[in-house]
Design a protein around this motif. Sequence first.
Motif, PDB file in Angstrom:
ATOM      1  N   GLU A  48       0.820  -1.210   0.000  1.00  0.00           N
ATOM      2  CA  GLU A  48       0.000   0.000   0.000  1.00  0.00           C
ATOM      3  C   GLU A  48       0.858   1.267   0.000  1.00  0.00           C
ATOM      4  N   VAL A  49       1.939   1.275   0.801  1.00  0.00           N
ATOM      5  CA  VAL A  49       2.749   2.490   0.918  1.00  0.00           C
ATOM      6  C   VAL A  49       3.869   2.564  -0.121  1.00  0.00           C
ATOM      7  N   LEU A  50       4.155   1.455  -0.812  1.00  0.00           N
ATOM      8  CA  LEU A  50       5.187   1.434  -1.856  1.00  0.00           C
ATOM      9  C   LEU A  50       4.637   0.789  -3.130  1.00  0.00           C
ATOM     10  N   PRO A  51       3.596   1.383  -3.719  1.00  0.00           N
ATOM     11  CA  PRO A  51       2.947   0.735  -4.863  1.00  0.00           C
ATOM     12  C   PRO A  51       3.826   0.613  -6.102  1.00  0.00           C
ATOM     13  N   GLY A  52       4.872   1.418  -6.223  1.00  0.00           N
ATOM     14  CA  GLY A  52       5.735   1.364  -7.398  1.00  0.00           C
ATOM     15  C   GLY A  52       6.909   0.415  -7.261  1.00  0.00           C
ATOM     16  N   LYS A  53       7.049  -0.228  -6.123  1.00  0.00           N
ATOM     17  CA  LYS A  53       8.187  -1.117  -5.873  1.00  0.00           C
ATOM     18  C   LYS A  53       7.767  -2.586  -5.985  1.00  0.00           C
ATOM     19  N   ARG A  54       8.673  -3.397  -6.535  1.00  0.00           N
ATOM     20  CA  ARG A  54       8.465  -4.841  -6.505  1.00  0.00           C
ATOM     21  C   ARG A  54       8.747  -5.310  -5.084  1.00  0.00           C
ATOM     22  N   ILE A  55       7.838  -6.102  -4.534  1.00  0.00           N
ATOM     23  CA  ILE A  55       7.986  -6.589  -3.167  1.00  0.00           C
ATOM     24  C   ILE A  55       8.137  -8.100  -3.196  1.00  0.00           C
ATOM     25  N   TRP A  56       9.351  -8.543  -2.839  1.00  0.00           N
ATOM     26  CA  TRP A  56       9.658  -9.954  -2.702  1.00  0.00           C
ATOM     27  C   TRP A  56       9.233 -10.416  -1.315  1.00  0.00           C
ATOM     28  N   VAL A  57       8.907 -11.689  -1.208  1.00  0.00           N
ATOM     29  CA  VAL A  57       8.540 -12.270   0.080  1.00  0.00           C
ATOM     30  C   VAL A  57       9.244 -13.614   0.219  1.00  0.00           C
ATOM     31  N   ILE A  58       9.825 -13.829   1.388  1.00  0.00           N
ATOM     32  CA  ILE A  58      10.430 -15.124   1.705  1.00  0.00           C
ATOM     33  C   ILE A  58       9.758 -15.672   2.948  1.00  0.00           C
ATOM     34  N   ASP A  59       9.332 -16.918   2.857  1.00  0.00           N
ATOM     35  CA  ASP A  59       8.825 -17.639   4.029  1.00  0.00           C
ATOM     36  C   ASP A  59       8.877 -19.124   3.735  1.00  0.00           C
ATOM     37  N   ARG A  60       8.860 -19.919   4.781  1.00  0.00           N
ATOM     38  CA  ARG A  60       8.898 -21.382   4.612  1.00  0.00           C
ATOM     39  C   ARG A  60       7.596 -21.938   4.049  1.00  0.00           C
ATOM     40  N   GLU A  61       6.507 -21.291   4.390  1.00  0.00           N
ATOM     41  CA  GLU A  61       5.212 -21.765   3.903  1.00  0.00           C
ATOM     42  C   GLU A  61       4.261 -20.599   3.724  1.00  0.00           C
ATOM     43  N   MET A  62       3.250 -20.822   2.938  1.00  0.00           N
ATOM     44  CA  MET A  62       2.244 -19.802   2.676  1.00  0.00           C
ATOM     45  C   MET A  62       1.112 -19.954   3.686  1.00  0.00           C
ATOM     46  N   ASN A  63       1.026 -18.995   4.607  1.00  0.00           N
ATOM     47  CA  ASN A  63      -0.037 -18.973   5.610  1.00  0.00           C
ATOM     48  C   ASN A  63      -0.759 -17.636   5.619  1.00  0.00           C
ATOM     49  N   ALA A  64      -0.586 -16.860   4.562  1.00  0.00           N
ATOM     50  CA  ALA A  64      -1.163 -15.520   4.530  1.00  0.00           C
ATOM     51  C   ALA A  64      -2.671 -15.568   4.317  1.00  0.00           C
ATOM     52  N   HIS A  65      -3.317 -14.519   4.810  1.00  0.00           N
ATOM     53  CA  HIS A  65      -4.733 -14.314   4.528  1.00  0.00           C
ATOM     54  C   HIS A  65      -4.884 -14.258   3.006  1.00  0.00           C
ATOM     55  N   PRO A  66      -5.960 -14.786   2.437  1.00  0.00           N
ATOM     56  CA  PRO A  66      -6.110 -14.802   0.979  1.00  0.00           C
ATOM     57  C   PRO A  66      -5.951 -13.433   0.309  1.00  0.00           C
ATOM     58  N   SER A  67      -6.293 -12.364   0.998  1.00  0.00           N
ATOM     59  CA  SER A  67      -6.150 -11.028   0.399  1.00  0.00           C
ATOM     60  C   SER A  67      -4.712 -10.513   0.448  1.00  0.00           C
ATOM     61  N   CYS A  68      -3.818 -11.259   1.104  1.00  0.00           N
ATOM     62  CA  CYS A  68      -2.433 -10.809   1.302  1.00  0.00           C
ATOM     63  C   CYS A  68      -1.409 -11.773   0.705  1.00  0.00           C
ATOM     64  N   VAL A  69      -1.829 -12.572  -0.244  1.00  0.00           N
ATOM     65  CA  VAL A  69      -0.917 -13.513  -0.892  1.00  0.00           C
ATOM     66  C   VAL A  69      -0.166 -12.781  -2.001  1.00  0.00           C
ATOM     67  N   PRO A  70       1.160 -12.799  -1.957  1.00  0.00           N
ATOM     68  CA  PRO A  70       1.924 -12.125  -3.016  1.00  0.00           C
ATOM     69  C   PRO A  70       1.833 -12.886  -4.329  1.00  0.00           C
ATOM     70  N   PRO A  71       2.102 -12.224  -5.447  1.00  0.00           N
ATOM     71  CA  PRO A  71       2.131 -12.941  -6.723  1.00  0.00           C
ATOM     72  C   PRO A  71       3.162 -14.070  -6.661  1.00  0.00           C
ATOM     73  N   ALA A  72       2.865 -15.171  -7.301  1.00  0.00           N
ATOM     74  CA  ALA A  72       3.731 -16.355  -7.246  1.00  0.00           C
ATOM     75  C   ALA A  72       5.171 -16.030  -7.634  1.00  0.00           C
ATOM     76  N   GLU A  73       5.367 -15.151  -8.607  1.00  0.00           N
ATOM     77  CA  GLU A  73       6.725 -14.836  -9.062  1.00  0.00           C
ATOM     78  C   GLU A  73       7.517 -14.019  -8.039  1.00  0.00           C
ATOM     79  N   ASN A  74       6.854 -13.487  -7.022  1.00  0.00           N
ATOM     80  CA  ASN A  74       7.526 -12.698  -5.990  1.00  0.00           C
ATOM     81  C   ASN A  74       7.638 -13.446  -4.661  1.00  0.00           C
ATOM     82  N   PHE A  75       7.120 -14.659  -4.596  1.00  0.00           N
ATOM     83  CA  PHE A  75       7.139 -15.444  -3.355  1.00  0.00           C
ATOM     84  C   PHE A  75       8.197 -16.531  -3.459  1.00  0.00           C
ATOM     85  N   LEU A  76       9.191 -16.443  -2.582  1.00  0.00           N
ATOM     86  CA  LEU A  76      10.249 -17.443  -2.539  1.00  0.00           C
ATOM     87  C   LEU A  76      10.018 -18.311  -1.316  1.00  0.00           C
TER      88      LEU A  76
END
Length: 158
Positions: A48-76
């Motif tokens: 929300e505060v950095l809409p022009g930036k690509r945001i990568w995410v790293i985590d061991r597993e996907m447990n995010a709320h459905p509205s907060c799931v990053p695009p697959a290409e940005n989730f490691l």
Amino acid sequence: MSRLESMRRRLTAQIDGINWAAGQIEELEGDVLELGLGNGRTYDHLREVLPGKRIWVIDREMNAHPSCVPPAENFLQGDADRMLMQMARSGTKLALVHYELGIGVAEKDAAKSRAMSPLIAPLMVPGGLVISQDPLEGFERIAGPETVAADRYLFYRV
């Protein structure tokens, strides 16, 4: 202080810290990394505060709320150390890292953050920021926003 009050203090520090950091790095080249997704609240705020930036995410597993799931290409997905090394090999450069890998046990969290520090450093652009609730090594510690107590959240400049 009750655990509930401590949680409120942490969440306020995160919001104020992310907002402050976003203003500091908006002119820098480089992506953003959310290191530890959890349920996705801070990731959601970062986008929300950095809409022009690509945001990568790293985590061991996907447990995010459905509205907060990053695009697959940005989730490691996987261990952070391995994913950070993968990012370094690909040439990714970061202007901001929000470090949140802790499990809530101070000694273990501090050891983990110290071990992650040398893996984060090569990814950072000059002037980039790392914000964390745990201490990191090899970065210049700076004062963050006045609304965040110095011991509550830590701010580092590369």
